[in-house]
Enzyme design. Structure first.
Site, mmCIF file in Angstrom:
data_model
loop_
_atom_site.group_PDB
_atom_site.id
_atom_site.type_symbol
_atom_site.label_atom_id
_atom_site.label_comp_id
_atom_site.label_asym_id
_atom_site.label_seq_id
_atom_site.Cartn_x
_atom_site.Cartn_y
_atom_site.Cartn_z
ATOM 1 N N GLU A 40 0.855 -1.195 0.000
ATOM 2 C CA GLU A 40 0.000 0.000 0.000
ATOM 3 C C GLU A 40 0.890 1.244 0.000
ATOM 4 O OE1 GLU A 40 -2.343 2.565 3.407
ATOM 5 O OE2 GLU A 40 -2.206 0.382 3.633
ATOM 6 N N THR A 74 -4.802 5.858 2.720
ATOM 7 C CA THR A 74 -5.267 7.190 3.138
ATOM 8 C C THR A 74 -6.052 7.839 1.998
ATOM 9 O OG1 THR A 74 -3.198 7.342 4.417
ATOM 10 C CG2 THR A 74 -4.611 9.285 4.405
ATOM 11 N N LYS A 134 -11.244 -2.188 7.603
ATOM 12 C CA LYS A 134 -9.987 -2.029 8.321
ATOM 13 C C LYS A 134 -10.285 -1.553 9.741
ATOM 14 C CE LYS A 134 -7.194 1.626 7.792
ATOM 15 N NZ LYS A 134 -6.150 2.539 7.255
#
Length: 216
Positions: A40, A74, A134
Site C-alpha cells: 500500500e 489514506t 480495516k
C-alpha cells in the site's frame, strides 16, 4: 476469487508511508524478497503533490514487480480514488468510511478497505459495499477490543492495522483478522534514512516468520 481470499494466502500488507520517492523501489524489493505480495502506498493529504507522487510510486512498483498487488492508502476523497485508479491500483485503504469513495472505487473495479472502529462505523462500511473493513486504530493490547466488537459482526471480513509488529502478529491474527497491515515496523524511518536495506529485510522477515509460526 474474492480479494479477501487473496489476502488470506499472504496476510500482510506493507504500508509505505512518507517514504522518499528515490527509496520506494528499494523498500518494495526488500518486501518482495521476503515473500510479500501486497503493498500500500499512502497519500499524504498535507502534500499538495500527493496525487502525483502517490500515482507515480504505484506505477513504479507495478512496473518493477508485476506479481505484486499494489494499492493506495489514506484515500479520503474521489479525487484520490481517480488518481489511484489511473495509476493501476488494485485496492484502496482509508482511515475513514466514505460512501462516495467506496462506490467510485467499485466502479473502477478496485477492492476497498475503509477504516472503522465502532460497531456502527464497521457496519456502515460493509453496507456501503466495502470488500473488507480495516479496524483502525488498534494499538498493542487492543486485541480484546477487536474480538469483542467483531463478535456480533462475524460475517464481515476485516483486517487490523496499527500496533502490528513481530511481537503482536500472532495475537492480532488470532482476533480472526483476514490480514494485517504494518508500516513503521516493516520500514523503520531510521533504517530507510540510512539505506539499511539488510536491516529492513530483517524486519520484514521477522513479520513473515511469525505469520508462518501462526500456521498461515
Amino acid at each position: 476469487m474474492k480479494f479477501s481470499d487473496l489476502l488470506k494466502a499472504s496476510p500482510l500488507i506493507g504500508i509505505m508511508r512518507r517514504i522518499p520517492e528515490e527509496k520506494i523501489l528499494f523498500c518494495a524489493e526488500a518486501f518482495a524478497a521476503q515473500g510479500g505480495k501486497f503493498l500500500e502506498v499512502t497519500f499524504d493529504p498535507a502534500d499538495p503533490e500527493a496525487l502525483r507522487k502517490t500515482g507515480a510510486a504505484i506505477r513504479k512498483i507495478r512496473e518493477a514487480f508485476p506479481a505484486m498487488h499494489v494499492g493506495a492508502g489514506t484515500v479520503l476523497n474521489v479525487r484520490m480514488v481517480e488518481a489511484a485508479a489511473d495509476a493501476g491500483a488494485e485496492f484502496l485503504l482509508a482511515p475513514t468510511v466514505s460512501q462516495s469513495v467506496i462506490e467510485t472505487a467499485r466502479k473502477h473495479g478496485m477492492a476497498t478497505m475503509p477504516g472503522a472502529y465502532s460497531p456502527n462505523e464497521i457496519y456502515s462500511a460493509w453496507e456501503f459495499g466495502a470488500d473488507l473493513v480495516k479496524l483502525f486504530p488498534i494499538l498493542p493490547g487492543g486485541e480484546l477490543y477487536v474480538k469483542t466488537v467483531m463478535a456480533p459482526l462475524a460475517h464481515i471480513p476485516f483486517i487490523v492495522t496499527g500496533g502490528v509488529n513481530p511481537s503482536t502478529v500472532r495475537s492480532m491474527l488470532a482476533t480472526g483478522a483476514v490480514a494485517l497491515g504494518a508500516g513503521t515496523s516493516l520500514f523503520p524511518a531510521d533504517l530507510v534514512a540510512r539505506n539499511d536495506w539488510p536491516g529492513i529485510a530483517k524486519q520484514i522477515g521477522l513479520h513473515f516468520k511469525e505469520i508462518q509460526n501462526d500456521g498461515r
